[in-house]
Design a protein around this motif. Structure first.
Motif, PDB file in Angstrom:
ATOM      1  N   GLN A 257       0.801  -1.229   0.000  1.00  0.00           N
ATOM      2  CA  GLN A 257       0.000   0.000   0.000  1.00  0.00           C
ATOM      3  C   GLN A 257       0.834   1.279   0.000  1.00  0.00           C
ATOM      4  O   GLN A 257       0.525   2.229  -0.700  1.00  0.00           O
TER       5      GLN A 257
ATOM      6  N   ASP B 129       4.578   0.415   4.354  1.00  0.00           N
ATOM      7  CA  ASP B 129       3.348  -0.101   4.949  1.00  0.00           C
ATOM      8  C   ASP B 129       2.645  -0.957   3.910  1.00  0.00           C
ATOM      9  O   ASP B 129       1.821  -0.455   3.141  1.00  0.00           O
TER      10      ASP B 129
ATOM     11  N   GLU C  61       5.608  -1.419   8.533  1.00  0.00           N
ATOM     12  CA  GLU C  61       4.304  -1.428   9.211  1.00  0.00           C
ATOM     13  C   GLU C  61       3.395  -2.460   8.553  1.00  0.00           C
ATOM     14  O   GLU C  61       3.369  -2.569   7.321  1.00  0.00           O
ATOM     15  N   ASP C  62       2.657  -3.194   9.353  1.00  0.00           N
ATOM     16  CA  ASP C  62       1.698  -4.171   8.821  1.00  0.00           C
ATOM     17  C   ASP C  62       2.272  -4.988   7.667  1.00  0.00           C
ATOM     18  O   ASP C  62       1.631  -5.155   6.628  1.00  0.00           O
TER      19      ASP C  62
ATOM     20  N   ASP D 276      -0.347  -1.684  12.929  1.00  0.00           N
ATOM     21  CA  ASP D 276      -1.460  -0.754  12.694  1.00  0.00           C
ATOM     22  C   ASP D 276      -2.785  -1.508  12.897  1.00  0.00           C
ATOM     23  O   ASP D 276      -3.383  -1.454  13.974  1.00  0.00           O
TER      24      ASP D 276
ATOM     25  N   LEU E 139       1.142   2.147  15.282  1.00  0.00           N
ATOM     26  CA  LEU E 139       0.561   3.227  14.503  1.00  0.00           C
ATOM     27  C   LEU E 139      -0.626   3.789  15.284  1.00  0.00           C
ATOM     28  O   LEU E 139      -1.425   3.027  15.831  1.00  0.00           O
TER      29      LEU E 139
ATOM     30  N   LYS F 160      -3.960   6.139  15.332  1.00  0.00           N
ATOM     31  CA  LYS F 160      -4.987   6.853  14.563  1.00  0.00           C
ATOM     32  C   LYS F 160      -6.140   7.171  15.500  1.00  0.00           C
ATOM     33  O   LYS F 160      -6.759   6.257  16.062  1.00  0.00           O
TER      34      LYS F 160
ATOM     35  N   LYS G 283       2.759  10.044   9.800  1.00  0.00           N
ATOM     36  CA  LYS G 283       2.369   9.710   8.439  1.00  0.00           C
ATOM     37  C   LYS G 283       1.254  10.644   8.030  1.00  0.00           C
ATOM     38  O   LYS G 283       0.192  10.639   8.650  1.00  0.00           O
TER      39      LYS G 283
HETATM   40 ZN    ZN Z   1      -1.203   1.034   7.918  1.00  0.00          ZN
END
Ligand code: ZN
Ligand code: PGA
Length: 422
Positions: A161, A240, A284-285, A311, A334, A336, A387
């Protein structure tokens, strides 16, 4: 004192409805905040309440969340002191009563939570970062700038991604942003010369139809050099893959690129070979959200060399982070705000990371608004890493521009540096 709370259905950067909340105090102060929205969401995230009425916005309307703010939650909070953030957040959590904010909607609750913080800051005569972080909030975050998009964020041939650059050698945030922006522009011309498309994905990174996932790293390294930077010294790479999005029936399917099917261990072997080849500092992930054992294995193998960020597996939830710390699942989280749904719980998640000696990366969502809340929030939380996408969509740039402003305001006391060392 809070005298009014009003929510409005607005649009996010993908043209989908989201929630904006306006909190008014008796001294005339107004605090406004807008809620972002993800695409590659973790299954344990707090619930983003959508109307499901196909006749409006394909079912994505948020009028229920709006009415929950205006009719259900607001009456309970009127008259309260906006400085009592954690009490207000607790009240909303209790009012909702579900474990994942499914009843009132995390979008409704977070909108209020953020707008209350804003109103309290203005009312205190402080910028948001100083109000939330105190006088020690002087560190600017290290950007992880997503300049090449794939996976669920782009219609192209790349499985992973996000391919990000980290300006680890930059002396200030303003210089860091320049390193990244120049690399972004160099990447555009390199992709153009190679005959690839230069349209962008949801987070503003390019979304070319590359021949392989590796080629993404290759063209980024080329771009760093073309922009006059030393890969690994001035700029590093962060990834990621968002592997939950290509995990099915126990395997990882690299089908967008046609690179076949892999087991969890094979994915870690693949990343290991990349870490040996490319200046990668953070992953990440790299594995799917339920692959706790794979994450543990990956951290044991790669955790000394690079940052392993969770994440979807943690969803900014202290329960999952606790388990991760116990089982050595990663070494960073991560963060959020809308994965958990209140400012207070988000701060608790970060405090937990700090206590464990883990890193934390504050993050936007792929669906964003022009609200730069996370810029102030990152500085308030002591910098860490951030990010917030590339430098060609204004909903992303709003955050960078706000950080430039904060760095300027802090003047000589501003601190910036690579939190990963090395
Ligand atoms: Zn992510
Ligand atoms: P999302 O992606 O906002 O679409 O969930 C961001 C991420 O995976 O970090």
């Amino acid at each position: 004192k809070i005298v009014s709370i009003r929510a409005l259905e607005i649009l996010d950067s993908r043209g989908n409805p989201t929630v904006r909340v306006r909190v008014t105090l008796d001294n005339g102060v107004v605090g406004v905040a807008s809620v972002p929205s993800g695409a590659s969401t973790g299954e344990n995230e707090a619930v983003e309440l959508r109307d499901g009425d196909r006749k409006r916005y394909g079912g994505k309307g948020v009028l229920k969340a709006i009415s929950n703010v205006n009719e259900v939650i607001a009456p309970h909070l009127l008259g309260m002191d906006p400085l009592r953030q954690s009490e207000i957040d607790r009240m909303m959590i209790e009012l909702d009563g579900s474990p994942n904010k499914a009843k009132l909607g995390a979008n409704a609750i977070l909108g209020i939570s953020m707008a209350v913080a804003r109103a309290a800051a203005v009312s205190s005569g402080l910028p948001l970062y100083l109000y939330l972080g105190g006088p020690g909030a002087i560190r600017l975050p290290m950007p992880m700038m997503n300049i090449l998009n794939g996976g669920k964020h782009a219609d192209n041939s790349v499985d992973f991604q996000e391919f990000m650059v980290m300006p680890v050698g930059a002396p200030t945030f303003a210089e860091a942003l320049r390193y990244c922006a120049e690399t972004f522009h160099a990447l555009k011309s390199i992709l153009g010369k190679k005959g690839y498309g230069t349209s962008v994905g949801d987070e503003g990174g390019f979304a070319p139809n590359l021949k392989s996932n590796e080629e993404a790293c290759e063209v980024i390294l080329e771009a760093m050099e073309a922009a006059g930077y030393l890969p690994g010294k001035d700029l590093a790479i962060a990834l990621d893959p968002a592997a939950s999005s290509f995990f099915e029936d126990g395997n990882y399917h690299l089908s967008k690129s046609g690179q076949g099917r892999k087991t969890s261990s094979q994915m870690t072997e693949l990343y290991q070979s990349w870490v040996d080849k490319y200046p990668i500092l953070s992953l990440e992930d790299g594995l799917a959200e339920n692959d706790w054992e794979g994450f543990r294995e990956q951290t044991a193998i790669l955790g000394d060399k690079i940052q392993i960020v969770g994440d979807d597996i943690f969803v900014t939830n202290t329960q999952f982070i606790q388990r991760g710390i116990r089982e050595k699942t990663s070494n960073a989280v991560l963060i959020k705000l809308n994965q958990i749904g209140t400012v207070t719980e988000t701060i608790e998640a970060i405090q937990l990371c700090r206590k464990a000696g883990w890193g934390f990366v504050i993050s936007h969502r792929s669906g964003e608004t022009e609200d730069p809340f996370i810029a102030d929030f990152a500085v308030a939380m002591g910098g860490g890493q951030l990010k917030t996408g590339s430098v060609c969509r204004s909903e992303r740039i709003a955050k960078y521009n706000r950080l430039l402003e904060i760095e300027d305001e802090l003047g000589k006391s501003a601190v910036f540096g690579n939190p990963l060392g090395g």
